[in-house]
Design a protein around this motif. Structure first.
Motif, PDB file in Angstrom:
ATOM      1  N   GLU A 133       0.798  -1.222   0.000  1.00  0.00           N
ATOM      2  CA  GLU A 133       0.000   0.000   0.000  1.00  0.00           C
ATOM      3  C   GLU A 133       0.834   1.277   0.000  1.00  0.00           C
ATOM      4  OE1 GLU A 133      -3.028  -0.246   3.044  1.00  0.00           O
ATOM      5  OE2 GLU A 133      -3.365  -2.374   2.591  1.00  0.00           O
ATOM      6  N   LEU A 134       2.039   1.221   0.573  1.00  0.00           N
ATOM      7  CA  LEU A 134       2.856   2.430   0.672  1.00  0.00           C
ATOM      8  C   LEU A 134       3.943   2.513  -0.389  1.00  0.00           C
ATOM      9  CD1 LEU A 134       3.197   2.875   4.542  1.00  0.00           C
ATOM     10  CD2 LEU A 134       1.357   3.567   3.006  1.00  0.00           C
ATOM     11  N   GLY A 135       4.157   1.440  -1.138  1.00  0.00           N
ATOM     12  CA  GLY A 135       5.076   1.508  -2.260  1.00  0.00           C
ATOM     13  C   GLY A 135       6.513   1.176  -1.908  1.00  0.00           C
ATOM     14  N   GLY A 136       7.389   1.383  -2.892  1.00  0.00           N
ATOM     15  CA  GLY A 136       8.769   0.958  -2.800  1.00  0.00           C
ATOM     16  C   GLY A 136       9.553   1.594  -1.663  1.00  0.00           C
ATOM     17  N   GLU A 137       9.177   2.792  -1.248  1.00  0.00           N
ATOM     18  CA  GLU A 137       9.890   3.465  -0.159  1.00  0.00           C
ATOM     19  C   GLU A 137       9.137   3.332   1.170  1.00  0.00           C
ATOM     20  OE1 GLU A 137      10.707   7.487  -1.390  1.00  0.00           O
ATOM     21  OE2 GLU A 137      12.466   6.822  -2.520  1.00  0.00           O
ATOM     22  N   TRP A 138       8.460   2.228   1.364  1.00  0.00           N
ATOM     23  CA  TRP A 138       7.608   2.051   2.546  1.00  0.00           C
ATOM     24  C   TRP A 138       8.385   2.165   3.857  1.00  0.00           C
ATOM     25  CZ3 TRP A 138       8.487  -2.117   5.838  1.00  0.00           C
ATOM     26  CH2 TRP A 138       9.269  -3.161   5.335  1.00  0.00           C
ATOM     27  N   ARG A 139       9.655   1.805   3.856  1.00  0.00           N
ATOM     28  CA  ARG A 139      10.423   1.873   5.108  1.00  0.00           C
ATOM     29  C   ARG A 139      10.598   3.312   5.590  1.00  0.00           C
ATOM     30  NH1 ARG A 139      12.574  -2.158   2.059  1.00  0.00           N
ATOM     31  NH2 ARG A 139      12.696  -4.259   3.006  1.00  0.00           N
ATOM     32  N   ARG A 140      10.538   4.292   4.692  1.00  0.00           N
ATOM     33  CA  ARG A 140      10.628   5.704   5.077  1.00  0.00           C
ATOM     34  C   ARG A 140       9.445   6.124   5.952  1.00  0.00           C
ATOM     35  NH1 ARG A 140       9.700   9.226   1.116  1.00  0.00           N
ATOM     36  NH2 ARG A 140      10.480  10.913   2.421  1.00  0.00           N
ATOM     37  N   HIS A 141       8.354   5.385   5.860  1.00  0.00           N
ATOM     38  CA  HIS A 141       7.138   5.726   6.601  1.00  0.00           C
ATOM     39  C   HIS A 141       7.026   4.978   7.928  1.00  0.00           C
ATOM     40  CE1 HIS A 141       5.333   7.896   3.158  1.00  0.00           C
ATOM     41  NE2 HIS A 141       6.005   7.026   2.446  1.00  0.00           N
ATOM     42  N   CYS A 142       7.873   3.991   8.142  1.00  0.00           N
ATOM     43  CA  CYS A 142       7.785   3.158   9.349  1.00  0.00           C
ATOM     44  C   CYS A 142       8.706   3.718  10.431  1.00  0.00           C
ATOM     45  CB  CYS A 142       8.168   1.715   9.023  1.00  0.00           C
ATOM     46  SG  CYS A 142       6.999   0.879   7.924  1.00  0.00           S
ATOM     47  N   TYR A 143       8.119   4.338  11.435  1.00  0.00           N
ATOM     48  CA  TYR A 143       8.892   4.971  12.506  1.00  0.00           C
ATOM     49  C   TYR A 143       8.771   4.194  13.808  1.00  0.00           C
ATOM     50  CZ  TYR A 143       9.790   9.167   9.762  1.00  0.00           C
ATOM     51  OH  TYR A 143      10.240  10.042   8.814  1.00  0.00           O
ATOM     52  N   TYR A 144       9.836   4.258  14.599  1.00  0.00           N
ATOM     53  CA  TYR A 144       9.782   3.775  15.972  1.00  0.00           C
ATOM     54  C   TYR A 144      10.354   4.856  16.876  1.00  0.00           C
ATOM     55  CZ  TYR A 144      14.649   2.397  14.960  1.00  0.00           C
ATOM     56  OH  TYR A 144      15.968   2.386  14.565  1.00  0.00           O
ATOM     57  N   PRO A 157       3.185   7.032   9.412  1.00  0.00           N
ATOM     58  CA  PRO A 157       2.506   8.152   8.752  1.00  0.00           C
ATOM     59  C   PRO A 157       2.661   8.084   7.230  1.00  0.00           C
ATOM     60  CG  PRO A 157       4.590   8.882   9.705  1.00  0.00           C
ATOM     61  CD  PRO A 157       4.429   7.445  10.095  1.00  0.00           C
ATOM     62  N   HIS A 158       1.589   8.429   6.526  1.00  0.00           N
ATOM     63  CA  HIS A 158       1.629   8.393   5.055  1.00  0.00           C
ATOM     64  C   HIS A 158       0.515   9.272   4.491  1.00  0.00           C
ATOM     65  CE1 HIS A 158      -1.979   5.801   4.352  1.00  0.00           C
ATOM     66  NE2 HIS A 158      -1.735   5.476   5.603  1.00  0.00           N
ATOM     67  N   ILE A 159       0.580   9.538   3.203  1.00  0.00           N
ATOM     68  CA  ILE A 159      -0.479  10.265   2.506  1.00  0.00           C
ATOM     69  C   ILE A 159      -1.508   9.257   2.006  1.00  0.00           C
ATOM     70  CG2 ILE A 159      -1.044  11.776   0.577  1.00  0.00           C
ATOM     71  CD1 ILE A 159       0.586  13.134   2.747  1.00  0.00           C
TER      72      ILE A 159
END
Length: 237
Positions: A133-144, A157-159
């Motif tokens: 759902e978040l695409g190829g750069e999904w790790r940029r959206h996964c925060y801890y 967080p994502h658009i």
């Protein structure tokens, strides 16, 4: 007319969310939803999950939907959101300090004991959904998030798909031992600031009507009640 957002995950499921608009008739919503259901029925997709106003519930039950729960939606304008006064530190998975498997384990920990009633997907399927759902750069959206050197929680967080400015959190959760200490409100506020970095101008969040702790976090961080929807599900067979 585009009255629903749809996320399609391979052949496993469709997630359909009603876009509430003024001056749109009930028949317009039902006509477009009927077309969506017709397409879904022609394909070998496991199930369809729907977020929709509860006023349509009778019709949905007639179409063999089951009601899972009810959620409330909250929203906030992000343009005037100030920086958070917090001692928490945060990192994205893209920084490479934590591997994907560790993040999956952390996700599983944070969702334990959740007040939300939607059935949990296996964590491997959740991680596949994030990537899909978040695409190829999904790790940029996964925060801890870290508190005093220990992991405190996560957020993603994502658009929102189909929009350019609507900020959402794919998931937001706190480790069990830090719940009820105000950490959740801090992570939620920082997550909205991160949404601004992704060019979101407003935030939309939702939770189960029974999740009073999350509702308090929405209120504390200046979010306003947008509305209420039912969660409905229909499956093949």
């Amino acid at each position: 007319m585009n009255l629903f957002n749809i996320i399609k995950n391979k052949k496993e499921y469709w997630l359909v969310d009603q876009i509430k608009k003024e001056d749109v008739s009930e028949q317009s919503y039902l006509h477009e939803l009927t077309d969506i259901l017709t397409e879904w029925n022609h394909l070998e997709i496991g199930y369809l999950s729907l977020l929709m106003d509860e006023e349509y519930e009778g019709w949905l039950l007639d179409q063999k939907f089951s009601k899972i729960s009810s959620i409330v939606e909250y929203t906030r304008d992000l343009k005037n959101l100030q920086e958070a006064n917090s001692r928490l530190a945060w990192h994205s998975l893209a920084e490479g300090l934590l591997d994907d498997q560790k993040y999956a384990e952390l996700y599983e920990l944070c969702r334990s004991g959740s007040a939300n009633k939607n059935k949990k997907q296996p964590i491997a399927q959740v991680m596949d959904s994030i990537a899909s759902e978040l695409g190829g750069e999904w790790r940029r959206h996964c925060y801890y998030f870290m508190k005093d050197g220990a992991i405190a929680g996560i957020s993603i967080p994502h658009i929102e798909m189909g929009t350019k400015e609507e900020g959402r959190l794919f998931y937001f959760g706190i480790v069990p031992e830090l719940r009820g200490q105000g950490v959740g409100a801090q992570i939620h506020r920082i997550s909205m600031i991160l949404l601004k970095d992704f060019q979101a101008t407003y935030y939309v969040g939702s939770t189960d009507v029974s999740n009073t702790n999350m509702i308090k976090i929405f209120a504390k961080n200046g979010c306003e009640l947008k509305g209420r929807k039912g969660i409905y599900k229909v499956a093949k067979g």
